[in-house]
Scaffold this motif. Structure first.
Motif, mmCIF file in Angstrom:
data_model
loop_
_atom_site.group_PDB
_atom_site.id
_atom_site.type_symbol
_atom_site.label_atom_id
_atom_site.label_comp_id
_atom_site.label_asym_id
_atom_site.label_seq_id
_atom_site.Cartn_x
_atom_site.Cartn_y
_atom_site.Cartn_z
ATOM 1 N N ALA A 60 0.826 -1.206 0.000
ATOM 2 C CA ALA A 60 0.000 0.000 0.000
ATOM 3 C C ALA A 60 0.861 1.258 0.000
ATOM 4 O O ALA A 60 0.352 2.359 -0.183
ATOM 5 C CB ALA A 60 -0.928 0.003 1.216
ATOM 6 N N LYS A 61 2.179 1.088 0.226
ATOM 7 C CA LYS A 61 3.114 2.214 0.227
ATOM 8 C C LYS A 61 4.188 1.953 -0.821
ATOM 9 O O LYS A 61 5.270 1.435 -0.517
ATOM 10 C CB LYS A 61 3.752 2.382 1.612
ATOM 11 N N PRO A 62 3.892 2.284 -2.082
ATOM 12 C CA PRO A 62 4.820 1.946 -3.176
ATOM 13 C C PRO A 62 6.124 2.738 -3.166
ATOM 14 O O PRO A 62 7.034 2.406 -3.906
ATOM 15 C CB PRO A 62 4.000 2.259 -4.438
ATOM 16 N N ASP A 63 6.218 3.777 -2.345
ATOM 17 C CA ASP A 63 7.431 4.600 -2.331
ATOM 18 C C ASP A 63 8.481 4.101 -1.347
ATOM 19 O O ASP A 63 9.518 4.744 -1.154
ATOM 20 C CB ASP A 63 7.077 6.059 -1.988
ATOM 21 N N SER A 64 8.210 2.975 -0.710
ATOM 22 C CA SER A 64 9.182 2.422 0.237
ATOM 23 C C SER A 64 9.058 0.909 0.267
ATOM 24 O O SER A 64 8.067 0.339 -0.192
ATOM 25 C CB SER A 64 8.969 3.001 1.641
ATOM 26 N N ILE A 65 10.085 0.276 0.807
ATOM 27 C CA ILE A 65 10.111 -1.179 0.956
ATOM 28 C C ILE A 65 10.294 -1.501 2.432
ATOM 29 O O ILE A 65 11.178 -0.942 3.093
ATOM 30 C CB ILE A 65 11.270 -1.807 0.141
ATOM 31 N N GLN A 66 9.463 -2.392 2.958
ATOM 32 C CA GLN A 66 9.615 -2.826 4.347
ATOM 33 C C GLN A 66 10.370 -4.149 4.375
ATOM 34 O O GLN A 66 9.960 -5.115 3.743
ATOM 35 C CB GLN A 66 8.257 -2.980 5.023
ATOM 36 N N CYS A 67 11.472 -4.168 5.080
ATOM 37 C CA CYS A 67 12.290 -5.377 5.153
ATOM 38 C C CYS A 67 11.485 -6.514 5.778
ATOM 39 O O CYS A 67 10.920 -6.342 6.867
ATOM 40 C CB CYS A 67 13.551 -5.100 5.976
ATOM 41 N N ALA A 78 14.725 8.028 -6.261
ATOM 42 C CA ALA A 78 13.875 8.797 -7.174
ATOM 43 C C ALA A 78 13.641 8.055 -8.488
ATOM 44 O O ALA A 78 12.578 8.167 -9.091
ATOM 45 C CB ALA A 78 14.499 10.166 -7.432
ATOM 46 N N LEU A 79 14.632 7.296 -8.949
ATOM 47 C CA LEU A 79 14.518 6.578 -10.221
ATOM 48 C C LEU A 79 13.937 5.180 -10.061
ATOM 49 O O LEU A 79 13.913 4.401 -11.011
ATOM 50 C CB LEU A 79 15.880 6.521 -10.917
ATOM 51 N N GLY A 80 13.487 4.855 -8.861
ATOM 52 C CA GLY A 80 12.758 3.610 -8.683
ATOM 53 C C GLY A 80 13.535 2.474 -8.041
ATOM 54 O O GLY A 80 14.716 2.586 -7.711
ATOM 55 N N LEU A 81 12.834 1.367 -7.896
ATOM 56 C CA LEU A 81 13.324 0.178 -7.209
ATOM 57 C C LEU A 81 14.662 -0.348 -7.724
ATOM 58 O O LEU A 81 15.543 -0.695 -6.924
ATOM 59 C CB LEU A 81 12.244 -0.906 -7.305
ATOM 60 N N PRO A 82 14.894 -0.428 -9.051
ATOM 61 C CA PRO A 82 16.174 -0.978 -9.529
ATOM 62 C C PRO A 82 17.395 -0.159 -9.128
ATOM 63 O O PRO A 82 18.525 -0.649 -9.242
ATOM 64 C CB PRO A 82 16.001 -0.986 -11.061
ATOM 65 N N SER A 103 21.207 -3.008 -16.484
ATOM 66 C CA SER A 103 20.280 -1.964 -16.074
ATOM 67 C C SER A 103 18.854 -2.463 -16.286
ATOM 68 O O SER A 103 18.513 -2.952 -17.364
ATOM 69 C CB SER A 103 20.533 -0.694 -16.885
ATOM 70 N N ILE A 104 18.050 -2.331 -15.256
ATOM 71 C CA ILE A 104 16.686 -2.854 -15.285
ATOM 72 C C ILE A 104 15.698 -1.711 -15.057
ATOM 73 O O ILE A 104 15.932 -0.824 -14.246
ATOM 74 C CB ILE A 104 16.476 -3.929 -14.195
ATOM 75 N N ARG A 105 14.602 -1.744 -15.787
ATOM 76 C CA ARG A 105 13.486 -0.836 -15.540
ATOM 77 C C ARG A 105 12.396 -1.584 -14.775
ATOM 78 O O ARG A 105 12.182 -2.768 -15.007
ATOM 79 C CB ARG A 105 12.877 -0.331 -16.859
ATOM 80 N N PHE A 106 11.697 -0.861 -13.908
ATOM 81 C CA PHE A 106 10.567 -1.459 -13.197
ATOM 82 C C PHE A 106 9.321 -0.635 -13.501
ATOM 83 O O PHE A 106 9.224 0.532 -13.136
ATOM 84 C CB PHE A 106 10.825 -1.477 -11.688
ATOM 85 N N ASN A 107 8.380 -1.254 -14.231
ATOM 86 C CA ASN A 107 7.114 -0.603 -14.554
ATOM 87 C C ASN A 107 6.065 -1.152 -13.586
ATOM 88 O O ASN A 107 5.516 -2.229 -13.789
ATOM 89 C CB ASN A 107 6.717 -0.898 -16.013
ATOM 90 N N ARG A 108 5.810 -0.409 -12.516
ATOM 91 C CA ARG A 108 4.915 -0.908 -11.464
ATOM 92 C C ARG A 108 3.480 -1.053 -11.963
ATOM 93 O O ARG A 108 2.783 -2.003 -11.589
ATOM 94 C CB ARG A 108 4.960 0.023 -10.257
ATOM 95 N N LYS A 109 3.014 -0.107 -12.790
ATOM 96 C CA LYS A 109 1.637 -0.166 -13.260
ATOM 97 C C LYS A 109 1.372 -1.432 -14.060
ATOM 98 O O LYS A 109 0.292 -2.011 -13.983
ATOM 99 C CB LYS A 109 1.323 1.068 -14.110
#
Length: 208
Positions: A60-67, A78-82, A103-109
């Protein structure tokens, strides 16, 4: 031999100290330099990019990762998960052909991890064609409560559209009009009956 098969990781020697874990502690797969790149969180715990992406699309919080180990939160770059820090200790144990991390892109949508084709790949390294171009990690979960509300609204909309389609028919329009008239007459009769009934009760009570 394909260097992306889960074999060929350098075994630690007897003199190696503090040897890093060469498997992701979520999926127990060996790290590599593509979708299972070892990514380090702020708490210093390392997991593969694929597992972190699967966690992110369901969060529910896509701007962070919970360990998943210590529950610590790591804000995403700023440029995402990768762009999370790649664990250099783990990468140093990968085969020589896998030392360069793609280099990997992550398209969350769309729920996809996608390989960016490198423009400066050394001739001695395997080409991107030797690995999958993209990986599905699942679609994002709807915000809490929106799923059930959306289902109810969709069901209500379907019922309304069905009723409108039925009411466009000439025969149905006449039937609907007759039904409205009959219901109006019945309700009027019930109201008159109840009014007369209660009036009689009040008169009897007044006489007593």
């Amino acid at each position: 031999m394909d260097p992306y098969l889960e074999v060929g990781l350098r075994s630690p020697g007897p003199d190696d100290q503090d040897t890093p874990d060469l498997e992701c502690s979520i999926c127990f797969s060996q790290f590599n330099n593509v979708f299972r790149t070892p990514k380090m969180l702020q708490c210093q715990h390392t997991f593969c990019l694929e597992c972190l992406a699967r966690m992110n699309v369901k969060s529910a919080k896509p701007d962070s990762i919970q360990c998943p180990l210590c529950r610590g939160l790591t804000p995403l770059p700023a440029l995402g998960l990768p762009k999370l820090t790649t664990d250099p200790a783990v990468v140093s144990y990968l085969p020589a052909a896998m030392q360069r991390v793609y280099s990997i892109r992550f398209n969350r949508k769309k729920g996809k991890l996608q390989v960016k084709r490198p423009t400066d790949a050394a001739p001695s390294l395997p080409t991107v064609r030797s690995v999958s171009q993209s990986l599905d990690v699942g679609l994002p979960s709807p915000p809490e409560g929106d799923g059930e509300r959306g289902d109810l609204e969709a069901g209500r909309g379907r019922r309304v559209r069905a009723l409108l389609r039925v009411c466009r028919r000439p025969g149905c329009k006449a039937s609907l009009l007759v039904s409205v008239v009959v219901m109006t007459v019945l309700l009027t009769g019930i109201i008159i009956f109840l009014k007369g009934h209660f009036s009689k009760r009040f008169k009897i009570l007044s006489v007593k």
